[in-house]
Write a protein that holds these residues in place. Structure first.
Motif, PDB file in Angstrom:
ATOM      1  N   UNK A   4       0.795  -1.141  -0.139  1.00  0.00           N
ATOM      2  CA  UNK A   4      -0.019   0.027   0.070  1.00  0.00           C
ATOM      3  C   UNK A   4       1.007   1.402   0.064  1.00  0.00           C
ATOM      4  N   UNK A   5       0.668   1.930  -0.901  1.00  0.00           N
ATOM      5  CA  UNK A   5       1.528   3.192  -1.138  1.00  0.00           C
ATOM      6  C   UNK A   5       0.770   4.153  -1.993  1.00  0.00           C
ATOM      7  N   UNK A  39       1.937  13.474  -4.252  1.00  0.00           N
ATOM      8  CA  UNK A  39       0.576  13.677  -3.694  1.00  0.00           C
ATOM      9  C   UNK A  39       0.652  13.861  -2.057  1.00  0.00           C
ATOM     10  N   UNK A  40      -0.178  14.885  -1.577  1.00  0.00           N
ATOM     11  CA  UNK A  40      -0.284  14.987  -0.185  1.00  0.00           C
ATOM     12  C   UNK A  40      -1.313  14.072   0.320  1.00  0.00           C
ATOM     13  N   UNK A  41      -0.882  13.437   1.285  1.00  0.00           N
ATOM     14  CA  UNK A  41      -2.073  12.715   2.456  1.00  0.00           C
ATOM     15  C   UNK A  41      -1.608  12.815   3.780  1.00  0.00           C
ATOM     16  N   UNK A  42      -2.760  13.333   4.492  1.00  0.00           N
ATOM     17  CA  UNK A  42      -2.325  13.759   5.952  1.00  0.00           C
ATOM     18  C   UNK A  42      -2.859  12.564   6.933  1.00  0.00           C
ATOM     19  N   UNK A  43      -2.471  12.655   7.988  1.00  0.00           N
ATOM     20  CA  UNK A  43      -3.183  11.887   9.183  1.00  0.00           C
ATOM     21  C   UNK A  43      -4.209  12.636   9.631  1.00  0.00           C
ATOM     22  N   UNK A  44      -5.011  12.372  10.346  1.00  0.00           N
ATOM     23  CA  UNK A  44      -6.352  12.667  10.597  1.00  0.00           C
ATOM     24  C   UNK A  44      -6.141  14.166  11.301  1.00  0.00           C
ATOM     25  N   UNK A  45      -5.248  14.317  12.463  1.00  0.00           N
ATOM     26  CA  UNK A  45      -4.839  15.404  13.302  1.00  0.00           C
ATOM     27  C   UNK A  45      -4.435  16.592  12.231  1.00  0.00           C
ATOM     28  N   UNK A  77      -2.777  -6.130   3.161  1.00  0.00           N
ATOM     29  CA  UNK A  77      -2.285  -6.254   4.781  1.00  0.00           C
ATOM     30  C   UNK A  77      -2.749  -7.731   5.093  1.00  0.00           C
ATOM     31  N   UNK A  78      -1.896  -8.303   6.032  1.00  0.00           N
ATOM     32  CA  UNK A  78      -2.512  -9.548   6.627  1.00  0.00           C
ATOM     33  C   UNK A  78      -2.881  -9.361   7.537  1.00  0.00           C
ATOM     34  N   UNK A  79      -3.212  -8.224   8.333  1.00  0.00           N
ATOM     35  CA  UNK A  79      -3.798  -7.671   9.418  1.00  0.00           C
ATOM     36  C   UNK A  79      -5.376  -7.839   8.845  1.00  0.00           C
ATOM     37  N   UNK A  80      -6.207  -8.373   9.835  1.00  0.00           N
ATOM     38  CA  UNK A  80      -7.705  -8.384   9.514  1.00  0.00           C
ATOM     39  C   UNK A  80      -8.153  -7.168  10.023  1.00  0.00           C
ATOM     40  N   UNK A 124     -13.762   3.652  -0.508  1.00  0.00           N
ATOM     41  CA  UNK A 124     -13.712   2.437   0.319  1.00  0.00           C
ATOM     42  C   UNK A 124     -12.181   2.029  -0.171  1.00  0.00           C
ATOM     43  N   UNK A 125     -12.019   1.499  -1.389  1.00  0.00           N
ATOM     44  CA  UNK A 125     -10.677   1.200  -1.762  1.00  0.00           C
ATOM     45  C   UNK A 125      -9.614   2.102  -1.249  1.00  0.00           C
ATOM     46  N   UNK A 126      -9.549   3.620  -1.485  1.00  0.00           N
ATOM     47  CA  UNK A 126      -8.546   4.293  -0.866  1.00  0.00           C
ATOM     48  C   UNK A 126      -8.548   4.117   0.642  1.00  0.00           C
ATOM     49  N   UNK A 127      -9.826   3.944   1.278  1.00  0.00           N
ATOM     50  CA  UNK A 127      -9.668   3.786   2.913  1.00  0.00           C
ATOM     51  C   UNK A 127      -8.845   2.300   3.347  1.00  0.00           C
ATOM     52  N   UNK A 128      -9.097   1.411   2.425  1.00  0.00           N
ATOM     53  CA  UNK A 128      -8.407   0.232   2.802  1.00  0.00           C
ATOM     54  C   UNK A 128      -6.608   0.408   2.534  1.00  0.00           C
ATOM     55  N   UNK A 129      -6.547   1.115   1.423  1.00  0.00           N
ATOM     56  CA  UNK A 129      -5.101   1.478   1.254  1.00  0.00           C
ATOM     57  C   UNK A 129      -4.462   2.250   2.108  1.00  0.00           C
ATOM     58  N   UNK A 130      -5.172   3.170   2.780  1.00  0.00           N
ATOM     59  CA  UNK A 130      -5.029   4.193   3.738  1.00  0.00           C
ATOM     60  C   UNK A 130      -4.559   3.563   5.058  1.00  0.00           C
ATOM     61  N   UNK A 131      -5.535   2.927   5.532  1.00  0.00           N
ATOM     62  CA  UNK A 131      -5.539   2.104   6.756  1.00  0.00           C
ATOM     63  C   UNK A 131      -4.373   0.906   6.837  1.00  0.00           C
ATOM     64  N   UNK A 132      -4.152   0.479   5.623  1.00  0.00           N
ATOM     65  CA  UNK A 132      -3.043  -0.490   5.810  1.00  0.00           C
ATOM     66  C   UNK A 132      -1.704   0.173   5.701  1.00  0.00           C
ATOM     67  N   UNK A 133      -1.756   1.133   5.146  1.00  0.00           N
ATOM     68  CA  UNK A 133      -0.208   1.941   5.060  1.00  0.00           C
ATOM     69  C   UNK A 133      -0.002   2.637   6.052  1.00  0.00           C
ATOM     70  N   UNK A 134      -1.024   2.946   7.042  1.00  0.00           N
ATOM     71  CA  UNK A 134      -0.756   3.845   8.209  1.00  0.00           C
ATOM     72  C   UNK A 134      -1.162   3.051   9.379  1.00  0.00           C
TER      73      UNK A 134
END
Lengths: 437, 437
Positions: free
Chosen positions: A4-5, A10-16, B311-314, B80-90
């Motif tokens: 995942x990257x 492209x800027x992407x921020x953490x929620x804070x 990600x392997x994380x469920x 939803x797909x970007x959320x999946x990528x975002x959460x896996x990455x961060x």
């Protein structure tokens, strides 16, 4: 498994940080609306022939263009070309002067490098008229920049104003019309080079030493807005362009005074050119006093004819733009945005055991009905862990409910800032909380 | 000259409608934040391999994909797909359960047809956990939909809830596992066809008449949430899936009660399936009582594993989504959005002659400093034309300044609603205006 990257540039921020970014967006939007600018939102994808109407090799190279079905499409690379298309297309449904703002993402496939983004937010405000646009609006935009940056509250700032006709007229007066464009482009970069280098490069373009001196004197002139006008008047040039620029600048200066923009927040600066060729009169740049290294953080100017590619109607305009993505990322980098707040939640409800969750839910509903932003900690967890969560997220109040609280119909409110803890009767909770949050 | 136009399937509004649209966006955002959802904003352009990870012929055909330089790129087709990528990455920088909302445009190159958009806003709220996500969140989202649609104030609405395990379990119990998928897809479309046609199509899939009757009885069951639970319990099925669905639904029903969602705003409806395959438990759809023809205006559900591709994380989650562009355009079409307001400006300052413009500017600055959204009519024009402008734009107050007002240090305020006109001393103006606007 796919790594995942996101793409570079492209800027992407953490929620804070996203919360801080959204606050900036909101403040800019509120400032624009304070001046009666109306919102529009144009598609990110448009017909390539519309977006590329003006052409230009650089623009074409940077534009994301592609084909889908039979259509040649492109992603917008600014909000000005879409404005031109929008106004031309809907001129019979709009009121003029048309004051619009638009805040949205634009796309430029530039070589990625530090501080350059391929997707970024622009925050634009423009006034577009039919045939004639009063200079009052040129001054109003200075006031708009003042209100906006005051509201952003990131320290002192100065709006620098000039009129492109002045420097162009000076070059005409000096008989340097043929190299005029090159000299203007050089002047635009003056603050980014040493005085020696600037002198050397200018001397290459202008053979006559006296003329070189005169240009440098102009560019370095430093005085109050009124002194700047006086300085121009004292030149007694014959160039009509110069004199038009002078009288336009004078009117703008007088109007900015009427608009009560404080002395410290604006000045006249003949160096201001703005790279874009299409500015024809007033030009602005805004710099932060504490962070001059950021360069101009809000620029703009007046243009003669917005939409010549799409309509015969002459549409003069004046506008400003804040490139918020770059600006925000710069402020973050220098530590000017440094917030521990990672949420907008005001109250975390902490049930001590799972069987208390129903009470926590009911209380949450009451708080939300009263406009209090509330989370319920719904996973079974120790109080310590729940307080730790509130602490890390920057939630100010935790409402703790245990068996004792259920029995006595109370709730224990912990103020995370002071660590103060109070047991409040449920019936008094809103009266207690609302003044504090 | 290039004909100014936009591509079919893209929505673009005039400023008045844009103001109404932005109000909707703001209300949705505020509702999501009331529940502690955190904002994120992901790029519109991502690597094609990331967005296309799941594949599927339909998705691939609809996705705007292209090449720039050496990169295969695509525009996001949902959030939803970007959320999946975002959460896996961060995942190491986020707190779980991670409650995020995202409001942004998504892109689908569908065949243009009425009511379908190729660029549209989605407003998503999701809770994503590591390993286990309490059912409390499934119920919380019903409360969130309730608060959101209450705030949107477009009439009565009902959130319909079910659990996919129930119907899937029923089919398992009836020994119809092999045709289960087809039966579910048919049930999903039940409300869009006549009872006769539904019966005919179901009978084609299910040979046994008794089983057909039992499925139809299920789908048509109509009672209070508690009666629905009771009905399920009375079946005494052995299917583990069915019983899990029943106990999940029971917990969600109990929790929605705790969250005080009024009886009239929610119900259990076993017909609710949601087209998307990836929902595994609770599912929601929301319909407007006055406008049933709009279908579901807010749907969602629970999914077992958000980000298995990255990600392997469920990561189980539950979420809702409002497709705002379509919803807004439908409301507009049926006349549910019908506002004469074309501006957010509160006061128009009308100088009677050009030499009064300086006073108008100064007054504008004072009003703006006090947070009053103010425009100055800067083009020379008759009072009639200026009042006409205020009228057409829906500006409520006009501050008229003529020679008399200058002499007496007053301003004449015209209330455009009542046509009432009062002359107010400049020193009293704010006290007079602020309570009225």
């Amino acid at each position: 498994m796919i790594e995942p990257s996101i793409l570079p540039g492209f800027m992407e921020l953490l929620p804070g940080d996203q919360i801080a970014f959204n606050k900036f967006l909101k403040k800019i939007q509120e400032s624009y609306e304070l001046f009666g600018f109306l919102p529009i939102d144009t598609p990110v994808i448009e017909k390539a022939e519309i977006l590329m109407a003006k052409g230009g090799e650089e623009t074409e190279k940077q534009t994301y263009a592609f084909t889908k079905g039979d259509n040649e499409l492109a992603l917008r690379f600014d909000l000005t070309v879409p404005l031109a298309r929008y106004v031309s297309q809907r001129q019979n449904e709009l009121y003029f002067p048309f004051k619009r703002y638009q805040i949205g993402k634009v796309y430029r496939g530039e070589k990625p490098q530090k501080g350059r983004f391929r997707e970024f937010y622009q925050c634009d405000a423009d006034v577009v008229a039919r045939d004639i646009l009063p200079l009052n609006y040129d001054a109003e935009l200075v006031s708009l920049i003042y209100f906006t940056f005051k509201k952003l509250a990131i320290g002192d700032f100065v709006v620098r104003i000039s009129n492109r006709k002045i420097l162009t007229g000076l070059l005409e007066e000096l008989g340097l019309k043929s190299t005029g464009g090159q000299i203007l482009r050089l002047a635009d970069k003056k603050d980014k080079m040493s005085p020696e280098r600037f002198l050397a490069e200018l001397s290459e373009l202008v053979a006559n030493q006296e003329k070189v001196d005169q240009i440098i004197e102009f560019l370095n002139f430093n005085g109050s807005p009124e002194e700047s006008i006086h300085y121009l008047e004292s030149r007694k040039f014959k160039s009509e362009l110069f004199n038009t620029g002078l009288s336009e600048l004078e009117e703008v200066v007088n109007t900015v005074r009427q608009l009560k923009v404080p002395d410290t927040n604006w000045r006249v600066d003949f160096k201001i050119i703005r790279g874009l060729d299409y500015y024809t009169g007033t030009v602005y740049e805004t710099t932060l006093v504490e962070y001059p290294q950021l360069g101009s953080v809000c620029g703009g100017g007046r243009y003669e004819d917005l939409a010549a590619y799409y309509t015969d109607q002459k549409l003069p305009g004046v506008g400003i733009s804040i490139g918020l993505t770059r600006f925000f990322s710069q402020l973050k980098e220098i530590g000017a945005i440094n917030s521990n707040i990672k949420t907008t939640t005001q109250v975390l409800i902490s049930p001590m055991t799972e069987n208390i969750l129903p009470k926590a839910n009911s209380l949450a509903s009451v708080l939300r009905q009263n406009g209090i932003r509330t989370e319920v900690f719904s996973q079974q967890s120790t109080l310590k862990k729940q307080l730790d969560y509130a602490n890390k997220q920057g939630i100010n109040f935790v409402a703790i409910i245990g068996e004792d609280e259920i029995t006595s119909e109370t709730v224990t409110i912990k103020d995370m800032g002071t660590s103060d803890q109070q047991t409040i009767a449920l019936v008094d909770l809103l009266d207690y909380l609302i003044p504090k949050i």
